[in-house]
Design a protein around this motif. Structure first.
Motif, PDB file in Angstrom:
ATOM      1  N   SER A   3       0.831  -1.216   0.000  1.00 21.32           N
ATOM      2  CA  SER A   3       0.000   0.000   0.000  1.00 21.32           C
ATOM      3  C   SER A   3       0.863   1.262   0.000  1.00 21.32           C
ATOM      4  N   VAL A   4       2.076   1.180   0.641  1.00 19.61           N
ATOM      5  CA  VAL A   4       2.989   2.327   0.634  1.00 19.61           C
ATOM      6  C   VAL A   4       3.445   2.590  -0.790  1.00 19.61           C
ATOM      7  N   LEU A  11       1.153   9.431  -5.747  1.00 21.15           N
ATOM      8  CA  LEU A  11       1.654  10.778  -5.476  1.00 21.15           C
ATOM      9  C   LEU A  11       2.533  11.271  -6.624  1.00 21.15           C
ATOM     10  N   VAL A  12       3.437  10.405  -7.067  1.00 25.53           N
ATOM     11  CA  VAL A  12       4.343  10.793  -8.158  1.00 25.53           C
ATOM     12  C   VAL A  12       3.526  11.062  -9.423  1.00 25.53           C
ATOM     13  N   SER A  14       0.389  12.019  -9.664  1.00 25.39           N
ATOM     14  CA  SER A  14      -0.385  13.275  -9.631  1.00 25.39           C
ATOM     15  C   SER A  14       0.545  14.488  -9.701  1.00 25.39           C
ATOM     16  N   LEU A  15       1.777  14.342  -9.151  1.00 26.79           N
ATOM     17  CA  LEU A  15       2.742  15.446  -9.283  1.00 26.79           C
ATOM     18  C   LEU A  15       3.127  15.667 -10.743  1.00 26.79           C
ATOM     19  N   LEU A  16       3.379  14.532 -11.420  1.00 28.00           N
ATOM     20  CA  LEU A  16       3.761  14.621 -12.843  1.00 28.00           C
ATOM     21  C   LEU A  16       2.637  15.242 -13.660  1.00 28.00           C
ATOM     22  N   TYR A  17       1.401  14.804 -13.314  1.00 29.10           N
ATOM     23  CA  TYR A  17       0.253  15.337 -14.052  1.00 29.10           C
ATOM     24  C   TYR A  17       0.135  16.852 -13.840  1.00 29.10           C
ATOM     25  N   THR A  18       0.329  17.286 -12.557  1.00 26.55           N
ATOM     26  CA  THR A  18       0.227  18.719 -12.264  1.00 26.55           C
ATOM     27  C   THR A  18       1.282  19.505 -13.039  1.00 26.55           C
TER      28      THR A  18
END
Ligand code: HEM
Length: 509
Positions: A3-4, A11-12, A14-18
């Motif tokens: 799960s980690v 997280l990575v 969504s950061l890349l997408y942003t």
């Protein structure tokens, strides 16, 4: 462990997408080539920062952008602000020009099925059609005796305030008047703020509730999930968070009860079918509309918007005119001299057709509608097809707009725009120029203010009656109390208030 890893990957991702979204907005978006600071086009959180963290300040940034980049600027990733007096009509289009509104802007009120929130152009036309006759000039003319009687009650109350030396919040007094009028006209029953209390104080809970609600608007716009979560909270908690909510809820219940009665009456055929509809609900239950347009929610939403739109706007502009007249005794003296020609005694107010023909009063009303930054929204329209502007072709799907205060303060059309100078309207008429063409206060096009005829009639009759009857003075108040320091749909001062205090100093004969 698994799960980690999943959380890290999410997280990575969504950061890349942003990051990709920012890069796309700055370099590859169809609006990337339009002038403006990179940060405004990169993300709508720039606007959120100025409006939520800084407290309603994005309007200052937009004005600065125009000063730096010229008449067309990209103010959010999907929106262009165009400040060009001659192009204003093309932004909003003719009455029939197709213009949608963006879902994001439509989301800012809770009345999702009202005219204001109707996204699609054709749908909006279907909904607006049955109300046009209800708010026509002819229909409003028939309302004049009622408006006149309510203005008369305001005069009586102000006389009582004079007798006891009360200081009055001008906006509270005017909104008591406008609320009485719109509630009577739209619902057939007046809230009777002016008739109910025989003292000289003015109350208007709805006005203050609307202001409280306006402060939540940027959060609703930029973080719609917060609005969705708030809807799940119990009313006592919501009220603690924002006192306006409870009052607004009561208003909604009141509207809904009346809408429900109108629906029942329509079902049991008790409704009158001939002649003018007597309430907005009768108009909205028009035979020409399909059943899905006659739901309780639709009637309630429209009822709330019409009530809200009809009370605060006109009251604020009346306050605006009052403040400027009191700060400009020369204008007030000229106005009073003209009023005496049709009102030899302060008593009865002549019909609006006579008042509208008074050149100086007309100029005062128009200048009052122009000179302050009262309405703060940008009133954007979403283009259904591309629109050429100078060397640009603005793509379909773009939100375009020009905030009212930007258009009304273009110095080439209105020299010394911050000055209250009614004479500019008279001088322009003498030169054969039609300045009204440039006045943006009611917006233009097929979505322009529905209540414009009512608003003008209220403005003419109230300004004439009040200034023919009273001499008054500002109390600890000045221009800074009606100036726009913060923008939340309406303007607010630095300390989140708006409006002036006045004292009646003489009852005129
Ligand atoms: C001085 C007074 C007023 C001002 C400056 C004003 C201004 C405006 C503006 C700027 C809009 C356009 C909103 C948009 O483009 O999205 C609007 C819409 C509207 N106004 Fe007014 N308003 C005033 C008084 C009234 C009154 C008295 C009523 C009473 C019925 C009213 C009812 C409405 C409604 C129903 C709409 C929505 C129209 C639509 O979307 O088709 N307004 N008003």
């Amino acid at each position: 462990m698994h799960s980690v890893t999943l959380a890290s990957v999410s997280l990575v991702a969504s950061l890349l997408y942003t990051v990709w979204r920012l890069v796309y907005n700055i370099y590859f978006h169809p609006l990337a080539k339009f002038p403006g600071p990179w940060w405004a086009g990169a993300t709508s959180y720039a606007e959120a920062y100025f409006d939520i963290i800084k407290g309603g300040r994005y309007f200052i940034e937009i004005e600065a952008m125009h000063a730096r980049y010229g008449p067309i600027v990209r103010v959010t990733p999907t929106e262009l602000s165009i400040r060009d007096a001659e192009f204003y009509e093309h932004i909003y289009g003719s009455m029939n020009a197709r213009r949608d509104v963006d879902e994001t802007f439509a989301r800012v009120t809770t009345a999702s099925t009202s005219l204001l929130c109707t996204v699609n152009h054709d749908h909006h036309r279907i909904r607006r059609g049955p109300l046009l006759g209800f708010f026509s000039k002819q229909a409003i003319t028939k309302l004049e005796p009622f408006i006149s009687s309510r203005v008369g009650l305001l005069v009586e109350k102000l006389k009582r305030a004079y007798e006891v030396g009360h200081v009055i919040e001008a906006n509270d007094a005017y909104s008591a008047l406008t609320t009485d009028i719109i509630s009577f006209y739209a619902y057939g029953k007046s809230f009777d703020y002016l008739g109910k209390d025989t003292d000289s104080t003015f109350r208007n809970d709805f006005l203050h509730a609307l202001s409280d609600m306006a402060f939540a608007q940027p959060i609703m716009q930029h973080f719609p999930f917060v609005a969705d979560c708030l809807r799940l909270l119990p009313e006592w908690l919501l009220t603690a968070l924002n006192p306006g909510i409870s009052c607004a809820n009561n208003l909604r219940i009141w509207c809904s009860t009346n809408a429900s009665k109108a629906l029942e009456a329509a079902k049991s055929n008790k409704r009158k079918h001939s002649g003018k509809p007597e309430t907005i609900f009768e108009a909205l239950l028009s035979d020409s509309l399909p059943p899905e347009e006659k739901t309780l929610q639709r009637l309630t939403d429209e009822g709330i918007v019409i009530l809200g739109a009809g009370l605060e706007t006109t009251a604020r502009y009346l306050t605006n005119v009052t403040t400027h007249l009191l700060l400009n005794p020369y204008c007030l003296a000229k106005l009073r001299a003209e009023l005496k020609t049709v009102m030899p005694t302060p008593g009865d107010c002549p019909p609006s057709i006579i008042l509208e023909n008074l050149p100086y009063l007309s100029a005062v009303v128009q200048e009052g509608l122009r000179c302050e930054r009262v309405l703060a929204s940008r009133f954007t329209r979403k283009l259904v097809e591309p629109l050429p502007y100078k060397d640009f072709l603005i793509p379909a799907g773009t939100n375009i707009g020009c905030a009212i205060y930007l258009q009304n303060h273009i110095a080439e059309v209105f020299p010394e725009p911050d000055k209250f100078r009614p004479e500019r309207w008279i001088e322009a008429r003498e030169r054969g120029e039609n300045l009204v063409k440039y006045l943006a206060t009611f917006v233009k096009g097929g979505r322009m203010c529905l209540g414009i005829n009512l608003a003008y009639t209220e403005l003419y009759m109230t300004v004439a009656t009040i200034f023919r009857n009273f001499e008054m003075e500002l109390v600890d108040s000045g221009l800074e109390d009606i100036a726009m320091a913060r923008a939340y749909q309406f303007s607010f001062t630095e300390d989140y208030r708006w409006g002036v205090k006045v004292r009646i100093t003489q009852v005129l004969k």
